[in-house]
Write a protein that holds these residues in place. Structure first.
Motif, PDB file in Angstrom:
ATOM      1  N   ALA A  67       0.826  -1.215   0.000  1.00  0.00           N
ATOM      2  CA  ALA A  67       0.000   0.000   0.000  1.00  0.00           C
ATOM      3  C   ALA A  67       0.856   1.259   0.000  1.00  0.00           C
ATOM      4  N   LEU A  88      -4.807  -1.337  -3.281  1.00  0.00           N
ATOM      5  CA  LEU A  88      -5.920  -0.714  -2.573  1.00  0.00           C
ATOM      6  C   LEU A  88      -6.516  -1.776  -1.652  1.00  0.00           C
ATOM      7  N   ASP A  89      -6.248  -1.683  -0.400  1.00  0.00           N
ATOM      8  CA  ASP A  89      -6.732  -2.637   0.609  1.00  0.00           C
ATOM      9  C   ASP A  89      -6.150  -4.037   0.334  1.00  0.00           C
ATOM     10  N   ALA A  93      -6.729  -3.985   4.998  1.00  0.00           N
ATOM     11  CA  ALA A  93      -7.556  -3.193   5.927  1.00  0.00           C
ATOM     12  C   ALA A  93      -8.039  -4.085   7.085  1.00  0.00           C
ATOM     13  N   GLY A 142      -7.866   6.719   4.821  1.00  0.00           N
ATOM     14  CA  GLY A 142      -7.882   6.212   3.454  1.00  0.00           C
ATOM     15  C   GLY A 142      -8.425   4.794   3.411  1.00  0.00           C
ATOM     16  N   GLU A 143      -7.921   4.028   2.436  1.00  0.00           N
ATOM     17  CA  GLU A 143      -8.374   2.647   2.236  1.00  0.00           C
ATOM     18  C   GLU A 143      -8.297   1.852   3.544  1.00  0.00           C
ATOM     19  N   SER A 147     -11.292   2.090   7.128  1.00  0.00           N
ATOM     20  CA  SER A 147     -11.898   0.815   7.582  1.00  0.00           C
ATOM     21  C   SER A 147     -11.652   0.605   9.068  1.00  0.00           C
ATOM     22  N   GLY A 301      -5.836   2.944  -8.339  1.00  0.00           N
ATOM     23  CA  GLY A 301      -4.801   3.057  -7.304  1.00  0.00           C
ATOM     24  C   GLY A 301      -3.554   3.765  -7.782  1.00  0.00           C
TER      25      GLY A 301
END
Ligand code: NAP
Ligand code: GLV
Length: 309
Positions: A67, A88-89, A93, A142-143, A147, A301
């Motif tokens: 990330a 992205l994740d 997360a 963010g991502e 979360s 991303g």
């Protein structure tokens, strides 16, 4: 042609097999099989060796197997027009939520104090505390941070968050900018950092800002090591202003032997494992991105170079 490289040959072999299965029409190579560097248009990597990109004249895009892209952005062999994509994740997360939830729950239930009491042979009950009585400030929405913040709010904690731009996240008191940071710090019993390392965030957690946390607060840093001034943290733990810290990332990794953080009784440290890249998720995401690019669609991303994340 797509080059795959990480520092571990075993890992490269595993990625190579997965990418070949996902995109059989593409030509994947590794550094030891690379004979035509002028044909490499994409690199999939984590921890590329120095000067790798300088020898790839047709390079169009780099796909990070993680990330955070701070290490890629500070290289001098990566031309500014080469696109950088990050994960992205991709399952990180959920792992980060577990890591931070572990710290917050331990703080709420006084586990750090009980550990120290155990070492001293002390049997002493402390007053119970509910999640609603613990204020958690999450730096980075963010991502991953977004979360984490929402999961902690669902657990019943009183959660605030901080980002660069103004945001609205259900159930989270959102702040941004310098004033927003001051408000968040003064009202956070646990400060959990999931920020990227950028020219704006490096050194953010200095003595003044850590001292702005309420007495008895906890710090969790799982963003990057250079966000935190380690000596400032040690001074505030030693003075008793901060109660404990859970650290996953450090200025220098591995943390050098003998460093004061290794043996500090108020510190729990882990070897950069808060959220590890999960190979199948990473391959699925990057393969989908390569297909998007091949179809003339924008990749997902993409790092904004001007923001450095
Ligand atoms: P992301 O989606 O890009 O989110 C970054 C967040 O930080 C955004 O909310 C952004 O604000 C905020 N931010 C950036 N610069 C800021 C500034 N100057 N002031 C205030 N807020 C700022 O990144 P991500 O995927 O959540 O990952 C975050 C970081 O976690 C990574 O860069 C990496 O360093 C770290 N990480 C660590 C581990 C580990 O195992 N320890 C694993 C994965 C990731 P906006 O929303 O306004 O853009
Ligand atoms: C790990 O630290 C990542 O940025 O993916």
């Amino acid at each position: 042609m797509i080059l795959i490289h990480t520092p571990s040959p075993k890992e490269v072999a595993a990625y190579l097999a997965l990418f070949r299965a996902a995109l059989p029409q593409q030509q994947f190579v590794t550094l030891d099989t690379l004979t035509q560097p002028e044909r490499v248009r994409h690199v999939i990597t984590w921890g590329p060796p120095p000067a790798l990109f300088a020898g790839l004249p047709a390079l169009q895009a780099v796909f990070a197997l993680g990330a955070g892209v701070d290490k890629l952005l500070t290289r001098d062999d990566l031309a500014p027009d080469v696109a950088i994509y990050r994960l992205l994740d991709g399952g990180m997360a959920a792992q980060m939520t577990e890591y931070i939830r572990y710290g917050v729950l331990g703080y709420q239930r006084h586990m750090d104090v009980y550990r120290r009491q155990q070492a001293a042979g002390q049997w002493k009950m402390l007053a119970p505390r509910t999640p609603q009585q613990v204020r958690v400030g999450v730096l980075g929405l963010g991502e991953i941070g977004g979360s984490v913040a929402q999961a902690l709010a669902a657990d019943g904690y009183c959660v605030s968050g901080w980002s660069r731009s103004a945001k609205t996240v259900p159930g989270i008191r959102c702040h941004h900018g310098a004033d927003g940071l001051a408000t968040l710090l003064s009202g956070s019993d646990v400060l959990a950092c999931v920020l990227p390392s950028t020219p704006e965030t490096r050194g953010l957690l200095d003595h003044e800002r850590l001292a702005a946390l309420p007495a008895g607060a906890m710090l969790i840093n799982a963003g990057r090591g250079d966000l935190l001034e380690q000596n400032a943290l040690l001074a505030l733990l030693d003075s008793g202003h901060l109660r404990c810290a859970q650290l996953d990332v450090f200025d220098v990794e591995p943390l050098p032997g003998g460093h004061a953080l290794w043996s500090h009784p108020a510190v729990t440290l882990t070897p950069h494992i808060a959220a590890i890249t999960l190979r199948p998720q990473a391959v699925a995401q990057i393969a989908a991105n390569l297909e998007r690019l091949a179809a003339g669609l924008p990749g997902l991303g993409q790092v904004v170079r001007g923001r450095a994340y």
